[in-house]
Scaffold this active site. Structure first.
Site, PDB file in Angstrom:
ATOM      1  N   LYS A  15     -17.702  -0.565   4.858  1.00  0.00           N
ATOM      2  CA  LYS A  15     -17.891  -1.650   3.896  1.00  0.00           C
ATOM      3  C   LYS A  15     -19.341  -1.754   3.409  1.00  0.00           C
ATOM      4  O   LYS A  15     -19.589  -1.927   2.214  1.00  0.00           O
ATOM      5  CB  LYS A  15     -17.468  -2.972   4.550  1.00  0.00           C
ATOM      6  CG  LYS A  15     -17.644  -4.154   3.634  1.00  0.00           C
ATOM      7  CD  LYS A  15     -17.074  -5.429   4.208  1.00  0.00           C
ATOM      8  CE  LYS A  15     -17.362  -6.552   3.195  1.00  0.00           C
ATOM      9  NZ  LYS A  15     -16.502  -7.700   3.378  1.00  0.00           N
ATOM     10  N   GLU A  58       0.828  -1.217   0.000  1.00  0.00           N
ATOM     11  CA  GLU A  58       0.000   0.000   0.000  1.00  0.00           C
ATOM     12  C   GLU A  58       0.858   1.260   0.000  1.00  0.00           C
ATOM     13  O   GLU A  58       0.484   2.277  -0.568  1.00  0.00           O
ATOM     14  CB  GLU A  58      -0.953   0.021   1.201  1.00  0.00           C
ATOM     15  CG  GLU A  58      -2.160  -0.891   1.062  1.00  0.00           C
ATOM     16  CD  GLU A  58      -1.914  -2.264   1.658  1.00  0.00           C
ATOM     17  OE1 GLU A  58      -0.751  -2.565   2.039  1.00  0.00           O
ATOM     18  OE2 GLU A  58      -2.885  -3.053   1.743  1.00  0.00           O
ATOM     19  N   PHE A 113     -12.098  -6.955  13.359  1.00  0.00           N
ATOM     20  CA  PHE A 113     -10.988  -7.396  12.523  1.00  0.00           C
ATOM     21  C   PHE A 113     -10.670  -6.327  11.472  1.00  0.00           C
ATOM     22  O   PHE A 113     -11.547  -5.830  10.784  1.00  0.00           O
ATOM     23  CB  PHE A 113     -11.344  -8.720  11.832  1.00  0.00           C
ATOM     24  CG  PHE A 113     -10.257  -9.200  10.911  1.00  0.00           C
ATOM     25  CD1 PHE A 113      -9.018  -9.577  11.412  1.00  0.00           C
ATOM     26  CD2 PHE A 113     -10.467  -9.249   9.538  1.00  0.00           C
ATOM     27  CE1 PHE A 113      -8.015 -10.001  10.572  1.00  0.00           C
ATOM     28  CE2 PHE A 113      -9.468  -9.678   8.681  1.00  0.00           C
ATOM     29  CZ  PHE A 113      -8.230 -10.051   9.191  1.00  0.00           C
ATOM     30  N   GLN A 114      -9.415  -5.962  11.387  1.00  0.00           N
ATOM     31  CA  GLN A 114      -8.921  -4.942  10.459  1.00  0.00           C
ATOM     32  C   GLN A 114      -9.624  -3.599  10.628  1.00  0.00           C
ATOM     33  O   GLN A 114      -9.872  -2.881   9.661  1.00  0.00           O
ATOM     34  CB  GLN A 114      -9.003  -5.426   9.002  1.00  0.00           C
ATOM     35  CG  GLN A 114      -8.029  -6.586   8.740  1.00  0.00           C
ATOM     36  CD  GLN A 114      -7.803  -6.894   7.274  1.00  0.00           C
ATOM     37  OE1 GLN A 114      -8.669  -6.661   6.446  1.00  0.00           O
ATOM     38  NE2 GLN A 114      -6.622  -7.408   6.958  1.00  0.00           N
TER      39      GLN A 114
END
Lengths: 563, 165
Positions: free
Chosen positions: A161, A49, A111-112
Site C-alpha cells: 500500500k 473479484e 488486517f486483510q
C-alpha cells in the site's frame, strides 16, 4: 519525471496500451483507485473479484491482448485464485495487480493481509512483490512481457500500500533483460525436415490442433497446410474454431465427448501431429493406448509439454508462426495433388466413419433439446458469434453442435473446468469486442455461481445474450451418477423455487422463459437481434446425456454412442 | 537412477520456495536440495539430487524447472567428471569409557571433533554420502543423539565453470 507509485502504475498501463482494466477497490488499493479516478482511466467494476479476473480472461481470449485485473489485499486477492488458475491452465495472458498491506505491517497477520505471492506461485507464470516504489516500472514492464510472450500466462504484481503513495523517478524501461527467460521463437529447421520425411512415408496422418494455434494466431497458415495436403484434422476443445467446421478435412473434436470419426481416427492413424496441444487426460483417454499405432510429432512453444503425457518421436519446439510457416514452405515443394492423392484413401475412410455415425440427437422429441438450441443459435448467428460457455453438459453440447468458423470465437475453461466462468468471461469478451455478437451459454448450476454479474452487465448495457440450458440438475454430475453411480443423484438435483426470469429482471436484464419447442426459433431470433442484454431461461429435459462418451480411463474407441 | 543437477538461479526472495514447490507439485522424487551463494552476488546455486526412473522423468524435471523465470541455467552433472560432497554434524553419546573408541573412528574417517562435553561429542565429517552413512553406522553403537546433513553439493573438475558449460 517524479510521480507517485499509483501514477507510475497508470503510466505503465498506458505504455502497454491497456484499454481497460477490470477491478474492485478496497483498502490497500485506495491510492491507486484515487489515481484511476483522477486520470479517468477506463475501469469496469464487476460485482465480485472472481468476476473481475474471469472478465479479464474473457477479454484476453476474445481480443488476443493482455487482460488486466486489479484487486485489493487479502480477501480481494484470494477471490482471484480460481480465475488465475483458470487462466494459467489455458495459457491466457493476464496481468493481475493486487494491493498488499504496507511494508511495516507485512508478516504480522495484519488486517486483510494474505501472502498472495506465495499462494499464487504454482498458478502464475511469474509473480512479483513490490515493496519499493523504484522497482515498480521494471516489474510492470516484465510482467506484461512475460504474460504475452512465449507460452502466455497470468503474471501477478503484488504492491504494498505505501508504494502507491511513495515517490519515484519514473522511467519506463525500453528493454527487458531476464537471464532466465528467453522464450523460443525459432526452432530447429532440421526438425521440420524430419516432419517432412515422415509425412512422405505416412498413409494415415492426422493433425491434432489445440489451443496453441489460437494463442499464436496461426489458424490461417494451419488451414493452408491442411487445404494443400488434404491431411485429416481433428481438434481439442481448445482448438475449436481454428479450422472451419464445414472444412471437408475436418472431423471434429476428439476426447471424452469427441466425434466417432475423430476418436476412431486416433486409434488408426500412423502419424499423429499435435499442434499446440497438451495431451490432456480428457483428450487421450487411456494414455498407454492413445494413438498406439502412430508415430507422434509434437509442435509446441513449451519444451516441457513434450513427453509430459504422450511420448513423441519428433519434437518441434518453437513458435507455431515459425514452425508452420516453415512446414508450409517445405510442403509446397511437392505438388498439392500428390499430397492429397497420397492421403485420399485415409480421408475417405474417415469421411465414411463421419457419415456412418455423425453427431446426432432425437430431433423428434416434443421437448426442447439442448442440442437443438445450440444448432439454432449456430444457424441464426451463422457461426460468427463469440460463444462463451460455462462448464458442464451445455459446454460439451456447444462444442459439438455450434458450427465454429473462426478462432477466438469459443471461450471456455478447458483445463481447469471452472464453473462460474461463463457469465463474467462473456462480459469481459463483450467489452473487448464491442462490435461482435457475444453469447453466453450456461447451465443452471454454473449460472448461479456468478449470476451477480448480471448487475454489471445491465449497468453497462452490454449487448450480451445469456442462454441458460436449465435442466434443474448439475447436468454433467447427474450424467455420471446415472451412468456410473447407480442413479444415485447425490446433491446434483438443483430444482429451485428461484425464478431466473424474475432474478434477471430484478438485476436489470430483461428475460424470458422458453419451454415450447415451436417458440424456439422465433424467440432466439428476436433475442439475438435485440439491442441490449437479454437472458433466456430454456427448460430442457433432466435426463439428456452428452454423447458419445468415452468412460474415464478407457481407450478412445470405447465410445458410448447416442442416437 | 540418481541425477545431480546444478541449478543457477536469481538471488531473489522466494526462489527456493518456488523450486521446492514445483518439485513437490509435480511429484518428482528429490533426495536432497542444497542452496547457497556463489561467486556472483546476484546468483544462487542450488544442487538438487533427483531420483529419475527414466530419461523422460529427468527431462520433465529439467524442463519444468527451466520454465521458472528466475532459473537461469540447469546443468546435469551426473555424467560429468565431478566432485561431490556433503557435510554432516553428528552428536554422539561419549562416556569416558567409549570416548577413545569414538575418537579412533573419527580418526579413521578423517573427521573432526568440534565439540565435547561430559556426555557427548559432536563429530564433523565431509565426504560423499556413502562415507557419511558408513560412519553413522559405526557410531550408532555408541548412541547417536542427533544428525544434521547438508545434502549434496557438486562441482565439475577442470577449469570450466558450470555457468560457461
Amino acid at each position: 519525471m517524479k510521480v507517485t507509485g499509483a501514477q507510475a502504475v497508470i503510466e505503465c498501463l498506458k505504455k502497454e496500451n491497456v484499454e481497460v482494466v477490470f477491478g474492485y477497490p478496497g483498502g490497500a488499493v485506495l491510492t491507486l483507485y484515487d489515481e484511476l479516478y483522477l486520470s479517468d482511466f477506463p475501469h469496469i467494476l464487476p460485482k465480485h473479484e472472481q468476476g473481475a479476473i474471469h472478465a479479464a480472461d474473457g477479454y484476453a481470449r476474445a481480443t488476443g491482448k493482455v487482460g488486466v485485473c486489479i484487486a485489493t489485499s487479502g480477501p480481494g486477492a484470494t477471490n482471484l485464485i480460481t480465475g488465475i488458475a483458470t487462466a494459467y491452465m489455458d495459457s491466457i495472458p493476464i496481468v493481475i495487480i493486487t494491493g498488499q498491506v504496507a511494508v511495516s505491517l507485512i508478516g504480522r497477520d495484519s488486517f486483510q493481509e494474505a501472502d498472495i505471492r506465495g499462494i499464487t506461485t504454482p498458478i502464475t507464470k511469474h509473480n512479483y512483490f513490490i515493496k519499493d516504489a523504484k522497482d515498480l516500472p521494471k516489474a510492470m514492464k516484465e510482467a506484461f512481457y512475460i504474460a504475452r510472450t512465449g507460452r502466455p500466462g497470468p503474471v501477478l504484481v503484488d504492491i504494498s500500500k505505501n508504494v502507491f503513495a511513495a515517490e519515484l523517478e519514473f522511467e519506463y524501461p525500453e528493454t527487458i533483460n531476464l537471464r532466465g527467460y528467453r522464450p523460443v521463437y525459432d526452432g530447429d529447421p532440421e526438425a521440420i525436415d524430419a516432419v517432412y520425411s515422415e509425412l512422405l512415408k505416412a498413409e494415415k496422418p492426422l493433425f491434432f490442433v489445440g489451443g496453441g494455434v489460437t494463442l499464436s494466431d496461426t489458424s490461417d497458415i494451419m488451414r493452408k497446410i491442411v487445404a494443400y495436403s488434404g491431411i485429416p484434422t481433428v481438434t481439442s476443445l481448445m482448438g475449436l474454431g481454428c479450422i472451419a467446421e464445414d472444412d471437408p478435412n475436418y472431423f471434429g473434436m476428439i476426447g471424452m465427448h469427441g466425434t466417432y470419426a475423430g476418436n476412431l481416427s486416433t486409434t488408426e492413424t500412423d502419424l499423429l501431429i499435435g499442434l499446440g496441444v497438451r495431451f490432456d487426460d480428457r483428450v487421450t483417454g487411456l494414455l498407454n493406448e492413445f494413438a498406439d499405432k502412430a508415430k507422434i510429432i509434437h509442435f509446441d512453444i513449451d519444451a516441457a509439454e513434450v513427453n509430459k503425457n504422450v511420448r513423441s518421436h519428433i519434437k518441434v519446439i518453437g513458435n507455431l508462426q515459425w514452425s508452420l510457416d516453415k512446414l508450409y514452405a517445405k510442403m509446397t515443394e511437392r505438388p498439392s495433388s500428390e499430397w492429397t492423392g497420397q492421403f485420399r484413401p485415409w480421408r475417405d475412410k474417415m469421411t465414411a466413419w463421419m457419415n456412418e455415425k455423425p453427431l446426432v440427437y432425437n430431433t423428434d422429441s416434443e421437448r426442447i433439446l439442448p442440442q437443438a438450441v445450440i444448432e439454432k443459435i449456430s444457424e441464426i448467428t451463422q457461426g460468427n458469434a463469440v460463444i462463451v460457455t460455462d462448464v458442464g453438459q451445455h459446454q460439451m453440447w456447444t462444442a459439438q453442435f455450434y458450427q465454429f468458423k473462426q478462432p477466438r470465437a469459443f471461450l471456455t475453461s478447458g483445463g481447469l473446468g471452472t464453473m462460474g466462468y461463463g457469465l463474467p468471461a462473456a462480459m469481459g469478451a463483450q467489452v473487448g469486442v464491442s462490435g461482435k455478437k457475444v453469447i453466453c451459454i450456461c447451465g443452471d448450476g454454473g449460472f448461479m455461481m456468478s449470476c451477480q454479474e448480471l448487475m454489471a452487465i445491465a449497468d453497462l448495457n452490454l449487448p450480451l445474450k445469456i442462454i441458460i440450458l436449465n435442466n434443474s440438475y448439475l447436468g454433467m454430475v447427474a450424467q455420471w451418477q446415472r451412468t456410473f453411480y447407480n442413479q444415485h443423484y447425490a446433491h446434483s438435483c438443483i430444482k429451485t423455487k428461484t425464478d431466473f426470469v424474475k432474478l434477471s429482471e430484478a438485476m436489470g436484464v430483461p428475460a424470458i422463459r422458453l419451454e415450447k419447442k415451436e417458440e424456439l426459433k422465433t424467440v432466439l431470433e428476436k433475442v439475438i437481434a435485440s439491442e441490449g442484454p437479454f437472458l433466456v431461461d430454456i427448460r430442457i429435459p433432466e435426463d439428456e446425456d452428452v454423447l458419445p462418451m468415452v468412460p474415464s480411463g478407457a481407450r478412445l474407441d470405447q465410445m458410448i454412442m447416442g442416437g | 537412477m540418481k541425477h545431480t543437477l546444478a541449478v543457477l538461479v536469481e538471488n531473489k526472495p522466494g526462489v527456493l520456495t518456488h523450486i521446492s514447490g514445483l518439485i513437490s507439485r509435480r511429484a518428482f522424487n528429490i533426495e536432497s536440495i542444497a542452496a547457497g551463494y556463489t561467486e556472483e552476488p546476484d546468483m544462487t546455486r542450488i544442487t538438487i539430487v533427483v531420483e529419475a526412473d527414466d530419461e523422460y522423468v529427468l527431462e520433465q524435471v529439467v524442463n519444468q524447472l527451466s520454465k521458472l523465470i528466475d532459473v537461469i541455467k540447469i546443468i546435469d552433472l551426473t555424467g560429468q567428471d565431478r566432485v561431490h560432497r556433503e557435510l554432516a554434524l553428528i552428536k554422539v553419546t561419549a562416556t569416558p569409557e567409549t570416548r577413545a573408541d569414538i575418537l579412533n573412528i573419527v580418526e579413521i574417517f578423517r573427521a573432526h571433533v568440534v565439540d565435547v562435553n561430559k556426555e557427548t561429542v559432536i563429530v564433523q565429517l565431509t565426504g560423499e554420502e556413502r562415507k557419511i552413512d558408513a560412519m553413522c553406522e559405526l557410531l550408532e553403537d555408541y548412541g547417536i543423539r542427533e544428525i544434521v546433513r547438508t545434502g549434496r553439493i557438486a562441482i565439475c573438475r577442470g577449469p570450466v565453470s558450470a555457468k560457461e558449460v
